[in-house]
Design a protein around this motif. Sequence first.
Motif, PDB file in Angstrom:
ATOM      1  N   LEU A 236       0.860  -1.193   0.000  1.00  0.00           N
ATOM      2  CA  LEU A 236       0.000   0.000   0.000  1.00  0.00           C
ATOM      3  C   LEU A 236       0.892   1.238   0.000  1.00  0.00           C
ATOM      4  CD1 LEU A 236      -2.602  -1.237   2.659  1.00  0.00           C
ATOM      5  CD2 LEU A 236      -2.783  -1.355   0.173  1.00  0.00           C
ATOM      6  N   HIS A 237       1.298   1.654  -1.172  1.00  0.00           N
ATOM      7  CA  HIS A 237       2.383   2.630  -1.307  1.00  0.00           C
ATOM      8  C   HIS A 237       1.999   4.045  -0.902  1.00  0.00           C
ATOM      9  CE1 HIS A 237       4.871  -0.405  -3.131  1.00  0.00           C
ATOM     10  NE2 HIS A 237       3.947  -0.651  -4.062  1.00  0.00           N
ATOM     11  N   PHE A 238       0.695   4.326  -0.710  1.00  0.00           N
ATOM     12  CA  PHE A 238       0.290   5.663  -0.290  1.00  0.00           C
ATOM     13  C   PHE A 238      -0.217   5.689   1.151  1.00  0.00           C
ATOM     14  CE2 PHE A 238      -0.036   5.806  -4.899  1.00  0.00           C
ATOM     15  CZ  PHE A 238       0.560   7.023  -5.198  1.00  0.00           C
ATOM     16  N   LEU A 239      -0.101   4.571   1.837  1.00  0.00           N
ATOM     17  CA  LEU A 239      -0.629   4.471   3.208  1.00  0.00           C
ATOM     18  C   LEU A 239       0.130   5.423   4.138  1.00  0.00           C
ATOM     19  CD1 LEU A 239      -2.774   2.790   4.739  1.00  0.00           C
ATOM     20  CD2 LEU A 239      -0.917   1.275   5.445  1.00  0.00           C
ATOM     21  N   SER A 240      -0.617   6.289   4.852  1.00  0.00           N
ATOM     22  CA  SER A 240       0.019   7.234   5.779  1.00  0.00           C
ATOM     23  C   SER A 240      -0.377   6.987   7.237  1.00  0.00           C
ATOM     24  CB  SER A 240      -0.348   8.672   5.399  1.00  0.00           C
ATOM     25  OG  SER A 240      -1.750   8.870   5.457  1.00  0.00           O
ATOM     26  N   GLU A 241      -1.557   6.384   7.487  1.00  0.00           N
ATOM     27  CA  GLU A 241      -1.991   6.097   8.857  1.00  0.00           C
ATOM     28  C   GLU A 241      -2.489   4.656   8.942  1.00  0.00           C
ATOM     29  OE1 GLU A 241      -4.714   8.858  10.534  1.00  0.00           O
ATOM     30  OE2 GLU A 241      -3.637  10.629   9.835  1.00  0.00           O
ATOM     31  N   LEU A 242      -2.026   3.925   9.966  1.00  0.00           N
ATOM     32  CA  LEU A 242      -2.392   2.523  10.129  1.00  0.00           C
ATOM     33  C   LEU A 242      -2.625   2.225  11.602  1.00  0.00           C
ATOM     34  CD1 LEU A 242      -2.716  -0.395   9.072  1.00  0.00           C
ATOM     35  CD2 LEU A 242      -0.225  -0.653   9.303  1.00  0.00           C
ATOM     36  N   ASN A 243      -3.780   1.627  11.909  1.00  0.00           N
ATOM     37  CA  ASN A 243      -4.111   1.247  13.281  1.00  0.00           C
ATOM     38  C   ASN A 243      -4.465  -0.236  13.322  1.00  0.00           C
ATOM     39  OD1 ASN A 243      -5.022   0.977  15.911  1.00  0.00           O
ATOM     40  ND2 ASN A 243      -6.190   2.880  15.898  1.00  0.00           N
ATOM     41  N   LEU A 244      -3.612  -1.035  13.976  1.00  0.00           N
ATOM     42  CA  LEU A 244      -3.818  -2.478  14.112  1.00  0.00           C
ATOM     43  C   LEU A 244      -3.985  -2.880  15.583  1.00  0.00           C
ATOM     44  CD1 LEU A 244      -1.158  -3.763  11.556  1.00  0.00           C
ATOM     45  CD2 LEU A 244      -3.620  -3.612  11.219  1.00  0.00           C
ATOM     46  N   SER A 245      -4.437  -1.966  16.418  1.00  0.00           N
ATOM     47  CA  SER A 245      -4.513  -2.205  17.856  1.00  0.00           C
ATOM     48  C   SER A 245      -5.426  -3.378  18.199  1.00  0.00           C
ATOM     49  CB  SER A 245      -5.029  -0.952  18.570  1.00  0.00           C
ATOM     50  OG  SER A 245      -4.143   0.132  18.383  1.00  0.00           O
ATOM     51  N   PRO A 254       7.057  -6.039  10.625  1.00  0.00           N
ATOM     52  CA  PRO A 254       7.623  -6.166   9.290  1.00  0.00           C
ATOM     53  C   PRO A 254       7.875  -4.800   8.668  1.00  0.00           C
ATOM     54  CG  PRO A 254       5.269  -6.369   9.148  1.00  0.00           C
ATOM     55  CD  PRO A 254       5.586  -6.161  10.603  1.00  0.00           C
ATOM     56  N   SER A 255       8.260  -4.807   7.442  1.00  0.00           N
ATOM     57  CA  SER A 255       8.459  -3.562   6.718  1.00  0.00           C
ATOM     58  C   SER A 255       7.113  -2.990   6.313  1.00  0.00           C
ATOM     59  CB  SER A 255       9.313  -3.805   5.478  1.00  0.00           C
ATOM     60  OG  SER A 255       8.689  -4.744   4.619  1.00  0.00           O
ATOM     61  N   PHE A 256       7.021  -1.672   6.394  1.00  0.00           N
ATOM     62  CA  PHE A 256       5.839  -0.950   5.964  1.00  0.00           C
ATOM     63  C   PHE A 256       6.231  -0.003   4.844  1.00  0.00           C
ATOM     64  CE2 PHE A 256       4.484  -1.962  10.374  1.00  0.00           C
ATOM     65  CZ  PHE A 256       3.270  -2.569  10.078  1.00  0.00           C
ATOM     66  N   PRO A 257       5.259   0.465   4.069  1.00  0.00           N
ATOM     67  CA  PRO A 257       5.604   1.435   3.030  1.00  0.00           C
ATOM     68  C   PRO A 257       6.174   2.705   3.648  1.00  0.00           C
ATOM     69  CG  PRO A 257       3.221   1.282   3.328  1.00  0.00           C
ATOM     70  CD  PRO A 257       3.823   0.147   4.081  1.00  0.00           C
ATOM     71  N   GLU A 258       7.126   3.302   2.981  1.00  0.00           N
ATOM     72  CA  GLU A 258       7.783   4.491   3.528  1.00  0.00           C
ATOM     73  C   GLU A 258       6.882   5.710   3.536  1.00  0.00           C
ATOM     74  OE1 GLU A 258      11.657   5.335   2.184  1.00  0.00           O
ATOM     75  OE2 GLU A 258      12.427   3.327   2.603  1.00  0.00           O
ATOM     76  N   SER A 259       5.695   5.570   2.983  1.00  0.00           N
ATOM     77  CA  SER A 259       4.723   6.665   3.062  1.00  0.00           C
ATOM     78  C   SER A 259       4.078   6.752   4.434  1.00  0.00           C
ATOM     79  CB  SER A 259       3.633   6.461   2.004  1.00  0.00           C
ATOM     80  OG  SER A 259       2.988   5.205   2.188  1.00  0.00           O
ATOM     81  N   HIS A 278      12.053   4.282   9.981  1.00  0.00           N
ATOM     82  CA  HIS A 278      12.701   5.594  10.088  1.00  0.00           C
ATOM     83  C   HIS A 278      11.852   6.733   9.542  1.00  0.00           C
ATOM     84  CE1 HIS A 278      13.547   5.506   5.757  1.00  0.00           C
ATOM     85  NE2 HIS A 278      13.768   4.203   5.944  1.00  0.00           N
ATOM     86  N   PHE A 279      10.747   6.407   8.885  1.00  0.00           N
ATOM     87  CA  PHE A 279       9.915   7.416   8.256  1.00  0.00           C
ATOM     88  C   PHE A 279       8.752   7.856   9.150  1.00  0.00           C
ATOM     89  CE2 PHE A 279       9.578   3.101   6.587  1.00  0.00           C
ATOM     90  CZ  PHE A 279       8.404   2.679   7.183  1.00  0.00           C
ATOM     91  N   LEU A 280       8.519   7.163  10.287  1.00  0.00           N
ATOM     92  CA  LEU A 280       7.373   7.468  11.148  1.00  0.00           C
ATOM     93  C   LEU A 280       7.549   8.796  11.867  1.00  0.00           C
ATOM     94  CD1 LEU A 280       6.500   4.101  12.942  1.00  0.00           C
ATOM     95  CD2 LEU A 280       5.245   5.214  11.089  1.00  0.00           C
ATOM     96  N   SER A 281       6.424   9.498  12.063  1.00  0.00           N
ATOM     97  CA  SER A 281       6.431  10.692  12.901  1.00  0.00           C
ATOM     98  C   SER A 281       5.602  10.503  14.168  1.00  0.00           C
ATOM     99  CB  SER A 281       5.899  11.899  12.120  1.00  0.00           C
ATOM    100  OG  SER A 281       4.571  11.673  11.686  1.00  0.00           O
TER     101      SER A 281
END
Length: 778
Positions: A236-245, A254-259, A278-281
């Motif tokens: 998912l190359h445009f994914l910016s927010e993900l919640n798997l709680s 695992p690796s996530f898209p750098e977006s 390293h891309f997370l804020s």
Amino acid sequence: MALLFSSKNNPAFLILFFLSSLLFLTTQQCNHHHFSALLHLKHRFNFIDDYTLSTLPSWNSNNTDCCSWERITCDGPTGHVISLDLSELCISGRIDFESLFHLRSLQRLNLAYNEFDPSPFPYGFDQLTSLTHLNLSHLSFYGQIPLEISRLTTLVSLDLSKNYYYNGSGYQYLKLENPSIGAVVQNLSNLSELYLDWVHILLQGQTLDLPLPTLRKLSLIDCLPSGSIYSSLSQLHFLSELNLSYNNLSSAVPSFPESLRKLILQDCSIYSSLSQLHFLSELDVSRNNLSSAVPSFPVSLRKLILQDYNNLSVQYGSGNSTFVSIPQFQSLLLRSCNISTLPNFLRNQEQLRRLDLSNNKISGEIPKWIWEGIVPSPHLLVSDFSVLDISSNKLEGSLPIPPPFIFFFSIPPCLGEIGHSLIVLNLQGNAFNGTLLQTFKEGCNIETLDLSGNQLEGQVPRSLVNCKMLEVLNLANNQIHDTFPFWSEALSQLRVFILRSNQFHGTIGHLLTNQAFPLLQIFDLSFNSFEGNLPSNMFKSWTAMMEDDKSQSLVLGKMIYGRSSIYYQNKVSVASKGLMMEVVKILTAFTVVDLSGNKFYGHIPESIGDLKSLLVLNMSNNDLTGGIPISLQNLRDLESLDLSHNKLSEEIPWQLTELTFLAVLNLSQNFLIGKIPQSRQFLTFNNESFKGNLGLCGPPLSNKCEDAKSAPSPTLSTLQFERKYDWELMWLGFGVGYGVGVGMLFWTLALWRKGRREFYIFVDGMLSLIFPSMVFSK
């Protein structure tokens, strides 16, 4: 003049006529079929009157232009309804989907947060082929989500989260089993936001198939089977927010898209390093039982949440280390992580706006480097710092006051002057001593000041009057020696005012203005040494407590905007229904007046009956005299009334039986006389509510009114003498009974092993019933 308005001689008139005609042609009234469909839709609605924000009064047959109705948006040229928002209206009953699906032009539909009757997920949404936004969250749908959703190819946002239904034996949820999640979303190529929290998803071959090339926000809270985080998410190359709680992932990350910028993994049983992201804020890994040292985090982080059930050691070096590998946080939340020392890496934080270290085990004094800083960082608390919460620790010493040379670094010489951006200061539940902060400069923007549960002395600083935005002032459980701060009347935004359990003294007297505390909802002066008459004008200006309408009750908190948005939720402890309780979410409809444990005397002012929305009133343990005001009958929302341990006389007003929400009543240990009212709520109260009033008669007391009539009414001095005598006998009996009872219990538990275990289980069970929010192990 006639020539001026002649259409033949005035071209301006022709232009105006043309524009008016064009406006009429381009702005049509509501489509007739849509008008009828909406009226049919409303006809099936039932509104929960006490909670609804609106009953849609504009939706009526007399107003045929439905484009002017609330919650409706129309397309101007056609008059077709393109947006329908019925969210949060507390509507119950069945949805008339047949009428709803007649609105074929709908682009946005929001039915979230209502109380519709439970039903399987409805069929027919594929008729609304123009939908771009569909929100069916927080309803009572259950069962399989149909394949027809895949035909809504224009969808940009889909929210089906948090639907469930309890059928008496268990909960039923929405499901994505057959067809699978991949089949349902396969044609939604425009989808940007997908929320499926609590939807039970069955995966085929442990593969999460999401063919959504434009997806930016994805939330799958508590819906995946146990296992790893599925690698397909990296596609998912445009994914910016993900919640798997709340998914039992039990895996390395695992690796996530750098977006990706925001990742929430609460209670997911993760265990590996997160430094590769390293891309997370923004990262939230609360409730994962992380232990030992804090895992490595990506340097790009600006917001880190590690709250609850983690067991951390957060040192990251010592001394004057430069901490080059530590992110520069803007928001750092480490509540309830069993941290025992103040994290050393805070020395390097130059951008922090919110710091929460509450409910840990941090002991000792706050180190000077917090305020003085070290090179190259001048100080931790930067000029736009907003929230500091170090409550419920074991900190001690005097409240830190940085030295004057801190002016060189733009930090004034006291906490009250930390920039104009400090909005929340919470130091509750430590062991700070010394005097209160004394300097709050003009322009102070503090909205919440909580210094409760410390050992602070001195007087309440008058300079607090400069904090015009102050909403919560909590100074409870300290050693403050002062009179009532009359200057606080100028704090017109004050909602919570708590001075409980200090050494305040003197009279309250008449307030200086008739507009004091108009927004006040919690007023607690209990367990001090205030005295004198209660001023009748004090209650007349508390207009927020005089309002009956609670339908728009909000949580008392604040959204703090800036480089990153922050929501801070206030919480306080109050006495309610005989118990101290912590109110975590303070609703603006939660109203309390507690004047107990003082030396107030004289009559209870009739004006307190104007506080129509009052829920808790406690005036116990004072020297109040006279009768119970009949005006208390106006407090129709009252749930708890305690007037015990005073010198109140006369009869109990029968009008108090009108208080149908009254759950706790305590009129004991007074000099009340006459018959106890026998109707409504009064029939539910036991002997404890009335004991110690020797002149009272009738149920639930054993003193019959027939006997009372034949005997002369006792005098006040006689009642006082008999009460004292009864107390002496009670304490004597209590001492003997307590000693015998404890002795028998001790020897029984010591000698009877099986009985000991059964007793412990019984006690745990009773505690669980009394305090359901707490967990007691067996």
